[in-house]
Design an enzyme around this catalytic site. Structure first.
Site, PDB file in Angstrom:
ATOM      1  N   GLY A  72       0.804  -1.219   0.000  1.00 43.34           N
ATOM      2  CA  GLY A  72       0.000   0.000   0.000  1.00 43.34           C
ATOM      3  C   GLY A  72       0.835   1.265   0.000  1.00 43.34           C
ATOM      4  O   GLY A  72       0.508   2.245  -0.684  1.00 43.34           O
ATOM      5  N   THR A  73       1.917   1.272   0.747  1.00 40.85           N
ATOM      6  CA  THR A  73       2.746   2.475   0.867  1.00 40.85           C
ATOM      7  C   THR A  73       3.347   2.856  -0.478  1.00 40.85           C
ATOM      8  O   THR A  73       3.240   4.002  -0.922  1.00 40.85           O
ATOM      9  CB  THR A  73       3.868   2.228   1.898  1.00 40.85           C
ATOM     10  OG1 THR A  73       3.257   1.931   3.150  1.00 40.85           O
ATOM     11  CG2 THR A  73       4.772   3.433   2.041  1.00 40.85           C
ATOM     12  N   ASN A 153      -7.993   3.725   8.687  1.00 40.81           N
ATOM     13  CA  ASN A 153      -7.479   2.528   9.360  1.00 40.81           C
ATOM     14  C   ASN A 153      -7.557   2.614  10.878  1.00 40.81           C
ATOM     15  O   ASN A 153      -7.476   1.608  11.558  1.00 40.81           O
ATOM     16  CB  ASN A 153      -6.035   2.250   8.926  1.00 40.81           C
ATOM     17  CG  ASN A 153      -5.136   3.451   9.080  1.00 40.81           C
ATOM     18  OD1 ASN A 153      -5.422   4.528   8.554  1.00 40.81           O
ATOM     19  ND2 ASN A 153      -4.053   3.292   9.806  1.00 40.81           N
ATOM     20  N   GLN A 181      -7.623  -0.379   3.197  1.00 42.66           N
ATOM     21  CA  GLN A 181      -8.482  -1.039   4.200  1.00 42.66           C
ATOM     22  C   GLN A 181      -9.780  -1.565   3.594  1.00 42.66           C
ATOM     23  O   GLN A 181     -10.600  -2.148   4.312  1.00 42.66           O
ATOM     24  CB  GLN A 181      -8.809  -0.069   5.348  1.00 42.66           C
ATOM     25  CG  GLN A 181      -7.616   0.280   6.227  1.00 42.66           C
ATOM     26  CD  GLN A 181      -7.134  -0.882   7.101  1.00 42.66           C
ATOM     27  OE1 GLN A 181      -7.853  -1.842   7.356  1.00 42.66           O
ATOM     28  NE2 GLN A 181      -5.897  -0.796   7.576  1.00 42.66           N
ATOM     29  N   SER A 201      -3.395  -3.912  -0.494  1.00 43.90           N
ATOM     30  CA  SER A 201      -2.263  -4.553   0.172  1.00 43.90           C
ATOM     31  C   SER A 201      -2.717  -5.915   0.693  1.00 43.90           C
ATOM     32  O   SER A 201      -3.652  -6.002   1.497  1.00 43.90           O
ATOM     33  CB  SER A 201      -1.806  -3.644   1.319  1.00 43.90           C
ATOM     34  OG  SER A 201      -0.702  -4.209   1.959  1.00 43.90           O
ATOM     35  N   ALA A 202      -2.044  -6.972   0.230  1.00 47.29           N
ATOM     36  CA  ALA A 202      -2.522  -8.338   0.505  1.00 47.29           C
ATOM     37  C   ALA A 202      -2.589  -8.671   1.998  1.00 47.29           C
ATOM     38  O   ALA A 202      -3.465  -9.417   2.434  1.00 47.29           O
ATOM     39  CB  ALA A 202      -1.618  -9.346  -0.217  1.00 47.29           C
ATOM     40  N   THR A 239      12.558  -7.656 -10.497  1.00 44.75           N
ATOM     41  CA  THR A 239      12.026  -9.020 -10.625  1.00 44.75           C
ATOM     42  C   THR A 239      10.783  -9.170  -9.753  1.00 44.75           C
ATOM     43  O   THR A 239      10.776  -8.755  -8.595  1.00 44.75           O
ATOM     44  CB  THR A 239      13.110 -10.039 -10.220  1.00 44.75           C
ATOM     45  OG1 THR A 239      14.228  -9.823 -11.068  1.00 44.75           O
ATOM     46  CG2 THR A 239      12.616 -11.471 -10.367  1.00 44.75           C
ATOM     47  N   CYS A 329       1.866   1.739  13.529  1.00 47.35           N
ATOM     48  CA  CYS A 329       3.137   2.422  13.750  1.00 47.35           C
ATOM     49  C   CYS A 329       3.140   3.236  15.036  1.00 47.35           C
ATOM     50  O   CYS A 329       4.154   3.770  15.432  1.00 47.35           O
ATOM     51  CB  CYS A 329       3.501   3.291  12.552  1.00 47.35           C
ATOM     52  SG  CYS A 329       2.108   4.067  11.788  1.00 47.35           S
TER      53      CYS A 329
HETATM   54  N1  PLP Z   1      -2.936   2.881   3.788  1.00 44.87           N
HETATM   55  C1  PLP Z   1      -3.680   2.424   4.792  1.00 44.87           C
HETATM   56  C2  PLP Z   1      -5.051   2.981   5.000  1.00 44.87           C
HETATM   57  C3  PLP Z   1      -3.193   1.427   5.648  1.00 44.87           C
HETATM   58  O1  PLP Z   1      -3.945   0.989   6.656  1.00 44.87           O
HETATM   59  C4  PLP Z   1      -1.899   0.915   5.411  1.00 44.87           C
HETATM   60  C5  PLP Z   1      -1.321  -0.109   6.320  1.00 44.87           C
HETATM   61  O2  PLP Z   1      -1.138   0.128   7.492  1.00 44.87           O
HETATM   62  C6  PLP Z   1      -1.169   1.417   4.328  1.00 44.87           C
HETATM   63  C7  PLP Z   1      -1.710   2.395   3.545  1.00 44.87           C
HETATM   64  C8  PLP Z   1       0.204   0.903   4.026  1.00 44.87           C
HETATM   65  O3  PLP Z   1       0.135  -0.379   3.470  1.00 44.87           O
HETATM   66  P1  PLP Z   1       1.403  -1.355   3.471  1.00 44.87           P
HETATM   67  O4  PLP Z   1       1.550  -1.871   4.853  1.00 44.87           O
HETATM   68  O5  PLP Z   1       1.036  -2.444   2.503  1.00 44.87           O
HETATM   69  O6  PLP Z   1       2.560  -0.557   2.984  1.00 44.87           O
END
Ligand code: PLP
Length: 376
Positions: A72-73, A153, A181, A201-202, A239, A329
């Site tokens: 996701g990031t 989240n 989410q 994000s899986a 890759t 975090c």
């Molecule tokens: N965006 C949201 C709303 C999230 O909850 C998260 C994960 O905590 C992310 C982005 C980041 O995803 P990833 O952990 O796959 O980098």
């Protein structure tokens, strides 16, 4: 060892054994590089492309609109940066309660003088003030990027993605929606959704960590984001994470086929937890629009602050209960949560986020409640 109770599924979820089974060949025998021309490579290329087709079908998108990333990031970084650098967005409109993947990216671009930055107002229940969003878009002299998350989240609030998308259309703005989410939690029909970028994000829906997607609408043309080989149609070199990609598709397939049963069940856990908290602990407060437009898996609870309750996260941990103070975090205390700070000005509360999955049950909630009674 005492059994753990895991109620932090918005942070990450346990891998579904069926997903592991689907990934296993690509962790063992099927180890080829998808770019290699011989059979070991070709079977991995096929697995990646089949996964892409499967993901696209479930989200009702074209396979060419799906890019596999590290999560996701990275996807949010890619969408936001591309909108500014490649699509001419010189004004970003976001909110103060976005995930740090969004917040730190928009702050970076703003500090670097690549785009102006505005934060849309929030309503008291933590929803985006859509009237204010309309005003910001109307008043802007620059092409805008709107980046707002689908489900928060920390508090679970859901954004009306269609209304925001239509507003963006009206003002010719680019719309990125952080759907980390909600992908794997709700059905999507991207052909009917007015959005340019979404991500997934899986590990948020029982898939592996370190793999995600970025959906880029076919009408949007952005430049390569990671430079190197020709993977991901030259957009994101490197890759491929073949077993991760296979796991992403399998996890999404399972989530999609069991959506009705799983979401109903998980919602029943959230409501049960809410009821039991109200019944057993005085002064509990729920953050966000908990009974309204809210993600069925997340319950953000504020408890009255006492010397005892200040130690709540520590005491939950000692009792083998995994929950968090806000996002993953900010595991130490809720003081760090920018989301809670933005929507709840009560300094005399301690906030804990409980989030559920199909692997939780009502008995676990009874145990959590009985332990919590001693911690407040
Ligand atoms: N965006 C949201 C709303 C999230 O909850 C998260 C994960 O905590 C992310 C982005 C980041 O995803 P990833 O952990 O796959 O980098």
């Amino acid at each position: 060892m005492k059994e753990r109770i895991y109620v932090d599924n918005a942070a990450t979820t346990p891998l579904d054994p069926l997903v592991l089974e689907a990934m296993m060949p690509y962790l063992t025998t099927h180890f080829g590089n998808p770019s290699s021309i011989y059979s070991y490579g070709r079977e991995c290329r096929l697995a990646v492309e089949n996964a892409r087709k499967q993901v696209a079908k479930i989200l009702n998108a074209n396979p060419a609109e799906i890019f596999f990333t590290s999560g996701g990031t990275e996807s949010s970084n890619m969408a936001i940066t591309s909108a500014v650098r490649d699509l001419g967005c010189k004004h970003i409109i976001s909110s103060t309660i976005e995930h740090h993947a969004t917040l730190h990216t928009v702050e970076y671009l703003n500090n670097n003088k690549e785009a102006a930055l505005s934060y849309v107002k929030l309503l008291p229940n933590g929803h985006i003030d859509l009237a204010n969003l309309g005003e910001l878009l109307k008043e802007s002299n620059e092409k805008c990027l709107v980046t707002l998350m689908h489900a928060n989240n920390e508090i679970g609030n859901l954004l009306d993605i269609y209304t925001v998308g239509e507003l963006c259309k009206k003002y010719n703005a680019i719309f990125h929606c952080d759907t980390v989410q909600t992908v794997g939690h709700y059905p999507f029909n991207l052909k009917e959704t007015p959005v340019h970028f979404i991500n997934g994000s899986a590990h948020k829906f029982h898939g592996p960590k370190g793999v995600g997607i970025l959906y880029i609408n076919e009408n949007v043309k952005v430049k390569p984001y990671v430079h190197g080989g020709s993977q991901e149609r030259n957009m994101r070199a490197g890759t491929e994470n073949v077993y991760g990609i296979v796991g992403f598709a399998k996890a999404l397939e399972i989530a999609n086929s069991n959506y009705v049963a799983d979401s109903t069940y998980i919602k029943s856990l959230k409501l049960y937890m809410k009821e039991q908290l109200q019944k057993n602990i005085s002064g509990v407060y729920f953050n966000g629009d908990v009974s309204g437009s809210s993600l069925y898996a997340v319950l953000s609870v504020s408890f009255p602050k006492t010397t005892k309750s200040e130690m709540i996260l520590f005491n939950l941990d000692i009792n083998n209960i995994c929950a968090s103070g806000g996002s993953a975090c900010s595991s130490g205390s809720d003081q760090d949560s920018h989301v809670i700070r933005a929507i709840n000005s009560n300094q005399n509360q301690i906030t804990v986020r409980f989030s559920f999955s199909k692997f939780n049950n009502h008995k676990e909630i009874d145990i959590v409640i009985s332990k919590l009674k001693d911690m407040i």
